[in-house]
Design a protein around this motif. Sequence first.
Motif, PDB file in Angstrom:
ATOM      1  N   SER A 143      -4.210   7.464  -4.238  1.00 30.69           N
ATOM      2  CA  SER A 143      -4.652   6.526  -3.202  1.00 30.69           C
ATOM      3  C   SER A 143      -5.790   5.653  -3.706  1.00 30.69           C
ATOM      4  CB  SER A 143      -5.106   7.294  -1.952  1.00 30.69           C
ATOM      5  OG  SER A 143      -4.014   7.852  -1.267  1.00 30.69           O
ATOM      6  N   MET A 146       0.810  -1.219   0.000  1.00 28.88           N
ATOM      7  CA  MET A 146       0.000   0.000   0.000  1.00 28.88           C
ATOM      8  C   MET A 146       0.849   1.276   0.000  1.00 28.88           C
ATOM      9  SD  MET A 146      -3.298  -0.397  -0.058  1.00 28.88           S
ATOM     10  CE  MET A 146      -4.669  -1.473   0.392  1.00 28.88           C
ATOM     11  N   ILE A 173      -5.835   1.587  -3.795  1.00 26.03           N
ATOM     12  CA  ILE A 173      -6.878   0.849  -3.086  1.00 26.03           C
ATOM     13  C   ILE A 173      -7.624  -0.082  -4.027  1.00 26.03           C
ATOM     14  CG2 ILE A 173      -9.120   1.095  -1.930  1.00 26.03           C
ATOM     15  CD1 ILE A 173      -7.984   3.658  -0.636  1.00 26.03           C
ATOM     16  N   ARG A 184      -6.151   3.659   3.430  1.00 27.88           N
ATOM     17  CA  ARG A 184      -5.362   2.460   3.133  1.00 27.88           C
ATOM     18  C   ARG A 184      -5.092   1.636   4.384  1.00 27.88           C
ATOM     19  NH1 ARG A 184      -0.478   5.067   0.171  1.00 27.88           N
ATOM     20  NH2 ARG A 184      -1.522   7.067   0.520  1.00 27.88           N
TER      21      ARG A 184
END
Length: 247
Positions: free
Chosen positions: A169, A122, A173, A142
Motif C-alpha cells: 500500500s 489505487m 500511495i 488509499r
Amino acid sequence: MIQINELSKKYKGADDFSVRDLNLTIENGEIFGLLGPNGAGKTTLISMLSSLLKPTSGHFTIDGLNYKDNKNQLKQLIGIVPQEYALYPSLTAYENLMYFGSMYGLKGQSLKDDVNTHLEAMGLAKFAHKKIDAFSGGMKRRINLISSILHNPKVLFLDEPTVGVDVQSKNVIMAHLKELNTAGTTIIYTSHHLNEAEKFCTRVGIIDHGTLICLGKPQELIAQEENAENLEGVFLAKTGKALRDHA
C-alpha cells in the motif's frame, strides 16, 4: 505557491506558542517535507494553512490568495489528507468518494469517471461497493487520499500518509503522489518516517518548539551536518535525543 510571514499561534490558556514567528516560502511544484518531533507545531501549522485554525498573528498566502479575504477560494485550491481516517465507515468506498467529490461541487458522469479512474489506479476497483469498515488500514489510507484529490488541488497537505500501512500500500500511495506532483500539484508532507522523507521530498524544513530550525534539500543538509549519514542523523542533531512525549 505558499508564502508565510511571521506566522504565530498560541492556544487559549497555553503558556507557550505552538508556532512562533515562522517565515517560509514553498515554491510551486515542490514536495516539501515538514518534519519535527511530537509537539513541534507541524499539525498546528498545517491547520492554519488549511484555514482550520485562525493564526494569533502574522499572515500567509496560497497561490497569491490571502486567507483573510479569500478563505472560500483558498479552500478550493487545497486538499487535506489527515492522519486519522476521514471516511464514513457505514458507506461504501464509491459512496464515500461520490459524497466528498460533491462537496467540492463535482457532479455527474465526470465525477463518476474520476472516482472509477482513481479506484482503478489505487487497486481498489473491485472493492468499490464494499463498506469502508470492512477495509484494511492500507485500503482506508488509499481511499483517504483519493477523497482529497478528486478536485485536482493545486496544493496537497499530507499528515503521515503512510502510517500503519503495509509495504505494498505504501508503494502504491507514494507512486500516486509522485504522479500528482509531476502533473503539477505542490505537496506539503509531514511524517516521522525520515528515510521515506529523504527519498520523497525535494526540500525539507525541520521545526521544533514552533520555530523553523533547519531548511534545505535532504542531501545538502546531510552533507552539512558532521557525522550525519542520513536525514535521521540531521534530525537528531538538530532536535536532540530526548523523548518528546506530548499530550
